[in-house]
Structures are given as structure tokens and as C-alpha cells.
Scaffold this active site. Sequence first.
Site, short mmCIF file in Angstrom:
data_model
loop_
_atom_site.label_atom_id
_atom_site.label_comp_id
_atom_site.label_asym_id
_atom_site.label_seq_id
_atom_site.Cartn_x
_atom_site.Cartn_y
_atom_site.Cartn_z
N LYS A 2 47.90 59.44 37.04
CA LYS A 2 48.07 58.76 38.32
C LYS A 2 49.53 58.36 38.57
CE LYS A 2 46.06 55.03 41.05
NZ LYS A 2 44.78 54.44 41.42
N ARG B 191 42.41 49.00 44.65
CA ARG B 191 41.09 49.30 45.22
C ARG B 191 40.01 48.60 44.41
NH1 ARG B 191 39.50 54.84 45.15
NH2 ARG B 191 38.00 54.32 46.78
N ARG C 79 32.03 60.77 29.85
CA ARG C 79 32.73 59.93 28.88
C ARG C 79 33.86 59.15 29.56
NH1 ARG C 79 36.23 62.25 24.89
NH2 ARG C 79 37.24 60.40 24.09
C1 BTN Z 1 44.70 51.66 44.00
O1 BTN Z 1 43.93 50.84 43.45
O2 BTN Z 1 44.82 52.81 43.60
C2 BTN Z 1 45.47 51.22 45.22
C3 BTN Z 1 46.69 50.42 44.86
C4 BTN Z 1 47.50 49.99 46.06
C5 BTN Z 1 48.68 49.13 45.67
C6 BTN Z 1 49.58 48.84 46.82
S1 BTN Z 1 51.13 48.17 46.31
C7 BTN Z 1 51.54 47.81 47.96
C8 BTN Z 1 50.29 47.30 48.64
N1 BTN Z 1 50.16 45.87 48.47
C9 BTN Z 1 49.11 45.56 47.70
O3 BTN Z 1 48.81 44.41 47.37
N2 BTN Z 1 48.47 46.68 47.33
C10 BTN Z 1 49.08 47.87 47.89
#
Ligand code: BTN
Length: 289
Positions: A124, A59, A264
Site C-alpha cells: 500500500k 477507512r 489467511r
Molecule cells: C485509508 O484508510 O486507506 C484511508 C486513509 C486516508 C488518510 C487521509 S490523510 C488526509 C485525510 N485526513 C484524514 O484524517 N484522513 C485522510
Amino acid sequence: MEVKDFEQVLHAQLGDQFDVITLLEQIDSTNAEAIRRMQALQETSQLIVGLSQSAGRGRRGRQWMSPRGAGLYISFTRAFAQPLAELQGLSLITALSVAEAITELGVSNVQLKWPNDVLVGRKKLAGILLETCQNGRQPVIVFGIGINLDLPDSAVAQIDRPVTDVRRELGTQFNERTAPDLLVAFCQNIHLKLAEFLESGFAQFRDSWNAIDAYLLDNVVIINGDQQSRGVYQGVDDAGALMLLDDVRGLREIKGGEVFPSMRSAEEYSSDAIAGLQGSSSDSSEHEA
Ligand code: BTN
């Protein structure tokens, strides 16, 4: 499990759900590949699973580092008749499906963090990136899901946010069936949820979300671009927006941004740092909620 056996499980269990199922040993990004295939072949119901990604997208333009074996990298596509404005809440139900599938596998205390992170003990475990593209007049959404499966200790140490993975949470129950079982459980779950969402919207999922929201009734800081809000987090509303009892402005509905447990932690987090297997920049047409 051998790659061909993994592929066979996917075809046997999910063949009726997708027109095309592809398992790739290596790809830049399963989301990027889904968009390319959609544009070239007009395939709107695809499932693409990567065993590793060289340019995984996270993201907010961050990178999702995706070494082989460390995670499950999944994209699936779906065309919608509705305009995008009527599809708010999709990324939340995707996170809810991931959380339920991981719980079904045997992981306890799976939680959610608005708008679409899956956590265990506030660490996470999975992230979701929805991207949009067009197939003729219909919007197509690419649902990208990254689930941490078995992170090397070095990656856990490198990441500037607490992270965990399925192996650490499942302990000895983790085995070669875990990844395919999780993938199948997630796809079956989201298939049902999407039908229910299209029928009656997000409101029906609100209680399920709030029941496992990691920050409910906590003091939080919300950062959206250069805007900061502080207050008591009230969970999500019927549209999937975040409700904040703002210290200054009273009860507010917030539709974008990131939630932090304290100022923080917000300050410590820098946009180009590695966070939850996210590093730096790439361009994408991200669909916020
Ligand atoms: C985030 O930033 O939390 C979202 C991450 C999403 C990663 C997944 S892996 C499969 C799909 N292909 C990508 O390039 N990104 C998503």
C-alpha cells in the site's frame, strides 16, 4: 523545501482550482478541519494540506498515523448538485488520479485495489477516505488522501500489511520537489476527472481502472462486516462495483467490503491493527464509493 515555498507553489499552480488553499504544519485531521471550516465559513472549494496529523482518519474508523515527513496528508472539498446515490464511483476515480499522478512522477507498476487503495507491488502506497457533510441542501464531499512519502523503517515494520512509499519506489529521484509536484499533478488530474465523471459517469474510467487493478482474475476473499465471499475477481463494472465470480453464487456485483488475496491474509488482518498507517477508531460519516 521551506513551508512558505511549498505554499507558494500550491497557490501559483492550483489557485484557479480552489477558493481557499491552506497548508498547516500540524492539525488533528485535514478531513476534520475541512468539515469544520465548511460548516463555519461555508467554504466548499478548499484544499487543505497537513504536514502532520495528530488524529488522521482512515477507512472503517481506523486511525491514519501521520508523522511529519512520512506522508502527504491532503483534503479537498467539493459541493455537488446531485444526490449522493448518483455519485458512486467518486472514490475510485480519486484513487485512479492518485495512481496516475504517482506514475507521472516516475514510479513504475502502480496498481489499484478496490475500492480505493493505491499499491506498488501489492504494497500500500496511498489510501483514500471520502466523507460527506451538508452545506444547506447540497451534499459536500470531503476527499481525504494520504500518500506514504517517506516512512521510517520502524513504521514499515510495525504495520501489519505490506506498505511502501514514494521514496522507496522512486529511489534517487526522490527530492524536496517530489511532494509539491505530486500534489499539483494529483489536483490537476482529479479536477479533469471530476468534470468528466459529472458529464458521463464512471463507465469511461472502467478500462483504465481494470488495466492496473492488482487482483484482476485472482482468487480473492471479500469481507464485508460478518459476510465473507470467495471467488475469482473480475474487476469493476460500469458503476465501479466489484464483480466477483462467486464460488457459490455465480457472478455477483459487490458494492462494499474489503478485498484480500487469501483467507489467511483476511484472518491475519484485525480491525484494530495498524494497517497501511492505520490504527484504531474514530467516528466519521464515511462515503463508501
Ligand atoms: C485509508 O484508510 O486507506 C484511508 C486513509 C486516508 C488518510 C487521509 S490523510 C488526509 C485525510 N485526513 C484524514 O484524517 N484522513 C485522510
